[in-house]
Design a protein around this motif. Structure first.
Motif, PDB file in Angstrom:
ATOM      1  N   HIS A 185      89.147  48.304  58.100  1.00 45.56           N
ATOM      2  CA  HIS A 185      89.039  47.253  59.107  1.00 45.56           C
ATOM      3  C   HIS A 185      88.494  47.844  60.399  1.00 45.56           C
ATOM      4  CE1 HIS A 185      92.814  49.014  60.610  1.00 45.56           C
ATOM      5  NE2 HIS A 185      92.537  48.407  61.751  1.00 45.56           N
ATOM      6  N   ASP A 186      87.959  47.003  61.249  1.00 44.18           N
ATOM      7  CA  ASP A 186      87.381  47.460  62.517  1.00 44.18           C
ATOM      8  C   ASP A 186      88.511  47.955  63.419  1.00 44.18           C
ATOM      9  OD1 ASP A 186      86.094  47.900  64.896  1.00 44.18           O
ATOM     10  OD2 ASP A 186      85.038  45.979  64.915  1.00 44.18           O
ATOM     11  N   PRO A 187      88.576  49.259  63.708  1.00 43.60           N
ATOM     12  CA  PRO A 187      89.698  49.792  64.499  1.00 43.60           C
ATOM     13  C   PRO A 187      89.721  49.265  65.936  1.00 43.60           C
ATOM     14  CG  PRO A 187      88.018  51.466  64.207  1.00 43.60           C
ATOM     15  CD  PRO A 187      87.626  50.319  63.336  1.00 43.60           C
ATOM     16  N   LYS A 247     101.345  46.680  64.532  1.00 40.45           N
ATOM     17  CA  LYS A 247     101.253  48.014  63.940  1.00 40.45           C
ATOM     18  C   LYS A 247     100.460  47.970  62.643  1.00 40.45           C
ATOM     19  CE  LYS A 247     105.712  49.567  65.755  1.00 40.45           C
ATOM     20  NZ  LYS A 247     107.068  50.070  65.403  1.00 40.45           N
ATOM     21  N   ARG A 248      99.591  48.956  62.453  1.00 36.64           N
ATOM     22  CA  ARG A 248      98.812  49.054  61.207  1.00 36.64           C
ATOM     23  C   ARG A 248      98.792  50.520  60.777  1.00 36.64           C
ATOM     24  NH1 ARG A 248      94.366  44.551  60.469  1.00 36.64           N
ATOM     25  NH2 ARG A 248      94.167  45.724  58.529  1.00 36.64           N
ATOM     26  N   TYR A 249      99.035  50.701  59.483  1.00 36.55           N
ATOM     27  CA  TYR A 249      99.032  52.053  58.932  1.00 36.55           C
ATOM     28  C   TYR A 249      98.004  52.189  57.809  1.00 36.55           C
ATOM     29  CZ  TYR A 249     103.439  52.420  61.444  1.00 36.55           C
ATOM     30  OH  TYR A 249     104.399  52.429  62.435  1.00 36.55           O
ATOM     31  N   ASP A 250      97.075  51.249  57.723  1.00 42.50           N
ATOM     32  CA  ASP A 250      96.064  51.289  56.655  1.00 42.50           C
ATOM     33  C   ASP A 250      94.857  52.116  57.080  1.00 42.50           C
ATOM     34  OD1 ASP A 250      95.565  49.339  58.581  1.00 42.50           O
ATOM     35  OD2 ASP A 250      94.440  48.061  57.213  1.00 42.50           O
ATOM     36  N   TRP A 251      95.121  53.395  57.357  1.00 40.13           N
ATOM     37  CA  TRP A 251      94.081  54.329  57.762  1.00 40.13           C
ATOM     38  C   TRP A 251      94.447  55.717  57.263  1.00 40.13           C
ATOM     39  CZ3 TRP A 251      96.878  57.666  60.709  1.00 40.13           C
ATOM     40  CH2 TRP A 251      97.980  57.161  61.410  1.00 40.13           C
ATOM     41  N   MET A 252      93.488  56.589  57.277  1.00 41.33           N
ATOM     42  CA  MET A 252      93.680  57.978  56.839  1.00 41.33           C
ATOM     43  C   MET A 252      92.883  58.893  57.756  1.00 41.33           C
ATOM     44  SD  MET A 252      94.696  60.433  54.838  1.00 41.33           S
ATOM     45  CE  MET A 252      95.474  59.551  53.485  1.00 41.33           C
ATOM     46  N   ILE A 253      93.530  59.964  58.225  1.00 42.65           N
ATOM     47  CA  ILE A 253      92.845  60.933  59.076  1.00 42.65           C
ATOM     48  C   ILE A 253      92.417  62.122  58.231  1.00 42.65           C
ATOM     49  CG2 ILE A 253      93.146  62.601  60.952  1.00 42.65           C
ATOM     50  CD1 ILE A 253      94.808  60.583  62.421  1.00 42.65           C
ATOM     51  N   ASN A 254      91.130  62.427  58.283  1.00 39.66           N
ATOM     52  CA  ASN A 254      90.553  63.575  57.598  1.00 39.66           C
ATOM     53  C   ASN A 254      89.974  64.513  58.656  1.00 39.66           C
ATOM     54  OD1 ASN A 254      89.484  65.297  55.623  1.00 39.66           O
ATOM     55  ND2 ASN A 254      87.561  64.140  55.541  1.00 39.66           N
ATOM     56  N   GLU A 255      90.738  65.558  58.964  1.00 35.65           N
ATOM     57  CA  GLU A 255      90.352  66.507  60.020  1.00 35.65           C
ATOM     58  C   GLU A 255      90.201  65.769  61.343  1.00 35.65           C
ATOM     59  OE1 GLU A 255      86.992  68.625  58.527  1.00 35.65           O
ATOM     60  OE2 GLU A 255      88.189  69.772  57.095  1.00 35.65           O
ATOM     61  N   ASP A 303      93.842  52.636  69.704  1.00 33.64           N
ATOM     62  CA  ASP A 303      94.466  53.657  70.538  1.00 33.64           C
ATOM     63  C   ASP A 303      94.476  55.028  69.859  1.00 33.64           C
ATOM     64  OD1 ASP A 303      95.022  51.745  72.497  1.00 33.64           O
ATOM     65  OD2 ASP A 303      96.944  51.223  71.569  1.00 33.64           O
ATOM     66  N   LEU A 304      94.059  55.085  68.605  1.00 37.60           N
ATOM     67  CA  LEU A 304      94.057  56.356  67.876  1.00 37.60           C
ATOM     68  C   LEU A 304      92.683  57.001  67.824  1.00 37.60           C
ATOM     69  CD1 LEU A 304      96.220  55.330  64.753  1.00 37.60           C
ATOM     70  CD2 LEU A 304      97.001  56.102  67.015  1.00 37.60           C
ATOM     71  N   VAL A 305      91.635  56.282  68.235  1.00 40.58           N
ATOM     72  CA  VAL A 305      90.260  56.769  68.031  1.00 40.58           C
ATOM     73  C   VAL A 305      89.520  56.865  69.363  1.00 40.58           C
ATOM     74  CG1 VAL A 305      90.208  55.740  65.733  1.00 40.58           C
ATOM     75  CG2 VAL A 305      89.312  54.442  67.686  1.00 40.58           C
ATOM     76  N   GLU A 306      88.417  57.609  69.304  1.00 43.34           N
ATOM     77  CA  GLU A 306      87.486  57.630  70.427  1.00 43.34           C
ATOM     78  C   GLU A 306      86.643  56.349  70.344  1.00 43.34           C
ATOM     79  OE1 GLU A 306      87.383  60.043  72.779  1.00 43.34           O
ATOM     80  OE2 GLU A 306      89.117  60.935  71.764  1.00 43.34           O
ATOM     81  N   ARG A 307      86.810  55.455  71.279  1.00 49.34           N
ATOM     82  CA  ARG A 307      86.257  54.107  71.146  1.00 49.34           C
ATOM     83  C   ARG A 307      84.742  54.060  71.138  1.00 49.34           C
ATOM     84  NH1 ARG A 307      90.558  50.271  74.493  1.00 49.34           N
ATOM     85  NH2 ARG A 307      92.444  51.282  73.675  1.00 49.34           N
ATOM     86  N   ASP A 308      84.097  55.067  71.646  1.00 50.01           N
ATOM     87  CA  ASP A 308      82.635  55.085  71.604  1.00 50.01           C
ATOM     88  C   ASP A 308      82.110  55.876  70.414  1.00 50.01           C
ATOM     89  OD1 ASP A 308      83.567  57.486  72.504  1.00 50.01           O
ATOM     90  OD2 ASP A 308      81.962  57.792  73.988  1.00 50.01           O
ATOM     91  N   GLN A 309      83.022  56.278  69.503  1.00 47.75           N
ATOM     92  CA  GLN A 309      82.625  57.071  68.337  1.00 47.75           C
ATOM     93  C   GLN A 309      83.090  56.384  67.040  1.00 47.75           C
ATOM     94  OE1 GLN A 309      80.839  59.974  68.383  1.00 47.75           O
ATOM     95  NE2 GLN A 309      80.598  59.692  70.591  1.00 47.75           N
ATOM     96  N   VAL A 310      82.781  55.105  66.930  1.00 47.05           N
ATOM     97  CA  VAL A 310      83.123  54.331  65.739  1.00 47.05           C
ATOM     98  C   VAL A 310      81.848  53.989  64.996  1.00 47.05           C
ATOM     99  CG1 VAL A 310      84.183  52.215  64.855  1.00 47.05           C
ATOM    100  CG2 VAL A 310      85.176  53.376  66.853  1.00 47.05           C
ATOM    101  N   GLU A 311      81.809  54.350  63.721  1.00 47.76           N
ATOM    102  CA  GLU A 311      80.603  54.139  62.919  1.00 47.76           C
ATOM    103  C   GLU A 311      80.960  53.358  61.652  1.00 47.76           C
ATOM    104  OE1 GLU A 311      76.987  56.801  60.896  1.00 47.76           O
ATOM    105  OE2 GLU A 311      78.756  57.765  61.779  1.00 47.76           O
ATOM    106  N   ARG A 312      80.091  52.419  61.280  1.00 49.84           N
ATOM    107  CA  ARG A 312      80.260  51.642  60.060  1.00 49.84           C
ATOM    108  C   ARG A 312      79.287  52.187  59.014  1.00 49.84           C
ATOM    109  NH1 ARG A 312      81.217  45.581  59.761  1.00 49.84           N
ATOM    110  NH2 ARG A 312      81.008  45.708  62.019  1.00 49.84           N
ATOM    111  N   ILE A 313      79.826  52.637  57.858  1.00 45.39           N
ATOM    112  CA  ILE A 313      78.973  53.209  56.811  1.00 45.39           C
ATOM    113  C   ILE A 313      79.295  52.548  55.470  1.00 45.39           C
ATOM    114  CG2 ILE A 313      78.866  55.428  58.012  1.00 45.39           C
ATOM    115  CD1 ILE A 313      80.825  56.525  55.944  1.00 45.39           C
ATOM    116  N   GLU A 314      78.466  52.827  54.462  1.00 45.93           N
ATOM    117  CA  GLU A 314      78.713  52.294  53.124  1.00 45.93           C
ATOM    118  C   GLU A 314      79.932  52.981  52.505  1.00 45.93           C
ATOM    119  OE1 GLU A 314      75.337  52.508  50.614  1.00 45.93           O
ATOM    120  OE2 GLU A 314      74.076  51.236  51.881  1.00 45.93           O
TER     121      GLU A 314
END
Length: 434
Positions: free
Chosen positions: A206-208, A191-199, A215-226
């Motif tokens: 960390h890499d989800p 279990k990991r809770y080190d995330w925040m949902i904004n809308e 299991d919380l994200v759309e796996r083809d919609q992950v982006e790494r930004i600055e």
């Protein structure tokens, strides 16, 4: 003759500790002189009325190595009550050249005519100059300033700089924050809770896709930004969201040693897995130090059921100044019934402990929390307090800023409070963290 000698000796004594002393003429009726506080040889217009009582060699009433008593005349007490200046009584004994002093404020009734002098605490010397200066300040109103007259000192600012990861992951999600928490709670492992949902987006350092967060994200919609793109955003709501992410990430980094209380909004030391009481060892400013960060108190002194458990805690606040994020640490205490269940009514215990804390106590606590959060702890008898290495943590905590103050914080101004705190530190090692 002895009266004149006493007033002259008192004048020299006051000048030696940094006060002017002006004697009065022979028409005085109970005030021998006026002492004025000096700050680096500059007058401050802060005045104290002084009555000197001198003796050649007589012992004081009930005198022993530690204390004695002195009874003032009823007529003098009545006279001093009408003063518009604070009044102190100075006792001088010529045989051993000793000076003791006592404030005559708030003396009411016949019973309070007998003053008890502590030979160590009530000695008139340079250590008393701040307590004397504190008498000159009006105590009415919303607050008052106690002027420190001693030298300067270093002040630690309780703002710890945070070194953020260079990149952050932003992922699309169809879940609300409540739905995501419910789904994560059902996860069996990792279990990991080190995330925040904004809308509709989830933020995490960390890499989800490499954890249960996938299991919380759309796996083809992950982006790494600055990271700076979100960390330095000007919108207040974005800053609040980012501060929330920092708090969640800090909780994950220290999940094996710190708990989080939602009601009090505090991090607190968790009890030891085998047992309850816990000790934290760390490197202080000059030497190795230790603190009893989880302490068990029983209904009787050495045995019987647990009365309560006290945990060292702090209230976190994440603030951005210019382009730097800081963790503001406000030390406190958290109380439980058995190490896990929150105590129902901890207010009396908390206020009682807070009253005993002084500047040095809080300073040591800030240092202790910095050592934990920055990884500057060490092993004791082969047991490491935090099982995760510093390299595994996401947030890196830097040194707190240090300021050079021109004046020191006069703990002794609070008089009885400082003495109680000192006694508490001697009787209860938790009061002093070093």
């Amino acid at each position: 003759m002895i009266g004149e000698i006493g007033e002259t000796a008192a004048k020299l004594k006051f000048m030696g500790i940094g006060y002017q002393f002006t004697g009065r003429d022979r028409l005085e009726a109970g005030i021998d002189g006026i002492a004025e506080a000096m700050d680096e040889n500059h007058p401050t217009a802060m005045m104290i009325a002084v009555q000197v009582k001198a003796t050649r060699a007589a012992r004081y009433t009930g005198e022993n190595d530690n204390e004695f008593t002195y009874t003032v005349r009823a007529a003098d007490l009545e006279y001093w009550r009408g003063s518009n200046l604070p009044v102190i009584l100075v006792l001088y004994r010529q045989s051993d050249d000793t000076f003791y002093w006592k404030s005559l404020e708030n003396l009411v009734g016949e019973a309070e005519r007998t003053l008890r002098f502590d030979k160590k605490h009530d000695l008139l010397d340079r250590k008393a100059r701040d307590r004397l200066a504190a008498l000159t300040v009006a105590k009415q109103g919303h607050g008052y300033y106690v002027p420190p007259l001693g030298g300067g000192e270093q002040a630690i600012v309780n703002m710890l700089p945070i070194l953020l990861p260079a990149e952050i992951f932003v992922s699309q999600t169809r879940l609300s924050n409540r739905e995501a928490l419910a789904k994560m709670n059902k996860t069996r492992n990792g279990k990991r809770y080190d995330w925040m949902i904004n809308e509709t987006s989830l933020w995490t350092f960390h890499d989800p896709l490499k954890s249960s967060v996938r299991d919380l994200v759309e796996r083809d919609q992950v982006e790494r930004i600055e990271t700076d793109f979100l960390a330095l955003h000007d919108a207040k709501d974005q800053q609040h969201k980012f501060a929330g992410l920092l708090r969640h990430t800090l909780a994950h980094d220290f999940r094996e040693v710190l708990g989080w209380d939602k009601e009090k909004k505090q991090f607190f030391f968790l009890p030891k897995p085998q047992g309850i009481a816990r000790q934290f060892q760390y490197l202080s400013a000059k030497q190795k130090a230790k603190a009893d960060v989880v302490s068990v108190y029983k209904k009787s002194k050495d045995e019987g059921p647990i009365d309560y458990v006290r945990h060292h805690s702090f209230t976190p606040r994440f603030e951005r100044l210019a382009e730097q994020w800081y963790l503001v640490v406000s030390p406190s205490y958290f109380f439980t019934a058995d190490g896990t269940r929150r105590l129902s009514y901890p207010e009396t215990l908390l206020s009682g402990k807070k009253r005993l804390d002084n500047n040095n106590t809080v300073r040591r606590q800030v240092i202790m929390w910095h050592r934990l959060l920055s990884g500057m702890s060490f092993e004791d008898t082969g047991q490491l307090l935090v099982s995760e290495s510093v390299e595994d943590r996401i947030l890196i905590i830097g040194e707190p800023p240090v300021l050079e103050l021109p004046k020191s914080v006069p703990d002794d101004v609070w008089g009885a409070k400082a003495n109680k705190a000192k006694k508490s530190d001697e009787d209860d090692p938790q009061g002093s963290l070093l």
